[in-house]
Design a protein around this motif. Structure first.
Motif, PDB file in Angstrom:
ATOM      1  N   GLY A  99       0.790  -1.222   0.000  1.00 36.30           N
ATOM      2  CA  GLY A  99       0.000   0.000   0.000  1.00 36.30           C
ATOM      3  C   GLY A  99       0.823   1.272   0.000  1.00 36.30           C
ATOM      4  N   THR A 100       2.134   1.169   0.209  1.00 40.20           N
ATOM      5  CA  THR A 100       2.987   2.352   0.259  1.00 40.20           C
ATOM      6  C   THR A 100       3.128   2.970  -1.125  1.00 40.20           C
ATOM      7  N   LEU A 101       2.977   4.287  -1.204  1.00 37.56           N
ATOM      8  CA  LEU A 101       3.170   5.020  -2.453  1.00 37.56           C
ATOM      9  C   LEU A 101       4.662   5.260  -2.638  1.00 37.56           C
ATOM     10  N   ILE A 102       5.226   4.713  -3.718  1.00 34.92           N
ATOM     11  CA  ILE A 102       6.650   4.888  -3.979  1.00 34.92           C
ATOM     12  C   ILE A 102       6.878   5.312  -5.423  1.00 34.92           C
ATOM     13  N   GLY A 103       8.011   5.924  -5.637  1.00 37.91           N
ATOM     14  CA  GLY A 103       8.481   6.252  -6.973  1.00 37.91           C
ATOM     15  C   GLY A 103       9.758   5.478  -7.226  1.00 37.91           C
ATOM     16  N   ILE A 104       9.924   4.959  -8.433  1.00 34.37           N
ATOM     17  CA  ILE A 104      11.146   4.238  -8.768  1.00 34.37           C
ATOM     18  C   ILE A 104      11.697   4.739 -10.090  1.00 34.37           C
ATOM     19  N   THR A 105      12.996   4.602 -10.241  1.00 35.85           N
ATOM     20  CA  THR A 105      13.652   4.832 -11.523  1.00 35.85           C
ATOM     21  C   THR A 105      14.428   3.566 -11.848  1.00 35.85           C
ATOM     22  N   GLY A 106      14.504   3.255 -13.126  1.00 32.14           N
ATOM     23  CA  GLY A 106      15.211   2.049 -13.518  1.00 32.14           C
ATOM     24  C   GLY A 106      15.137   1.833 -15.013  1.00 32.14           C
ATOM     25  N   ARG A 107      15.095   0.549 -15.405  1.00 33.60           N
ATOM     26  CA  ARG A 107      15.064   0.178 -16.817  1.00 33.60           C
ATOM     27  C   ARG A 107      14.208  -1.062 -17.002  1.00 33.60           C
ATOM     28  N   ILE A 108      13.733  -1.275 -18.222  1.00 29.42           N
ATOM     29  CA  ILE A 108      12.975  -2.482 -18.555  1.00 29.42           C
ATOM     30  C   ILE A 108      13.964  -3.551 -18.999  1.00 29.42           C
ATOM     31  N   GLN A 109      13.722  -4.764 -18.552  1.00 24.01           N
ATOM     32  CA  GLN A 109      14.583  -5.882 -18.946  1.00 24.01           C
ATOM     33  C   GLN A 109      13.713  -7.096 -19.228  1.00 24.01           C
ATOM     34  N   THR A 110      14.057  -7.832 -20.265  1.00 20.37           N
ATOM     35  CA  THR A 110      13.344  -9.059 -20.617  1.00 20.37           C
ATOM     36  C   THR A 110      14.312 -10.223 -20.489  1.00 20.37           C
TER      37      THR A 110
END
Length: 170
Positions: free
Chosen positions: A68-79
């Motif tokens: 339930g915590t509101l968070i922001g993330i930065t990163g990348r997409i990986q398959t």
């Protein structure tokens, strides 16, 4: 080439923290991210995005952010892909988070009882930041320190605005 992801959403469950054989921390979690539009029934839908975070950030996320915590993330997409027990090739796309930030105070989370499907936009936060003089920045002790808390509305009205989502430009 660019592969950047920025997401803001609520955690759908507590992060699952594990350690690799080389003792590297890794946490998996998913974020519920609201879409910017409503469906034909007038309801907002959400995407549930699987995420992975590594090392110290993984331990911090598991210790501080809960369901339930509101968070922001930065990163990348990986398959990635693997072969399952039936011999079929399975592809998995996920966000590899580099950083995260909790976007609400603990008091706000506890007062609101976690995530609410309707959102908590009209509720006032009751953060009680200290406004006692502390003589910082060379100010004379007779001057009071301004209150930077969110307990007062900058518009002078504590009642929420009555605006339909259809009237908003975004």
């Amino acid at each position: 080439m660019i592969n950047n992801v920025v997401l803001v959403g609520r955690m759908t469950r507590d992060a699952e923290l594990r350690y690799t054989p080389s003792n590297q921390a890794v946490a998996t979690f998913s974020l519920a991210v609201n879409r910017n539009f409503k469906n034909q029934a007038g309801e907002r839908e959400a995407d549930f995005i699987n995420c992975v975070i590594w090392r110290q950030q993984a331990e911090n996320l598991a210790n501080w952010a809960k369901k339930g915590t509101l968070i922001g993330i930065t990163g990348r997409i990986q398959t990635r892909n693997y072969e399952n027990q039936q011999g079929q090739r399975v592809y998995v796309t996920e966000v590899i988070a580099d950083n995260f930030q909790i976007l609400e105070s603990r008091a706000t989370r506890e007062n609101n009882g976690g995530y609410s499907a309707g959102g908590n936009f009209g509720q006032q936060s009751q953060n009680n930041f200290s406004s006692t003089p502390n003589n910082n920045f060379g100010a004379p002790a007779s001057q009071s320190t301004p209150n930077f808390g969110r307990d007062e509305s900058p518009f002078g009205n504590t009642n929420p605005m009555d605006i339909s989502d259809d009237d908003l430009p975004f």
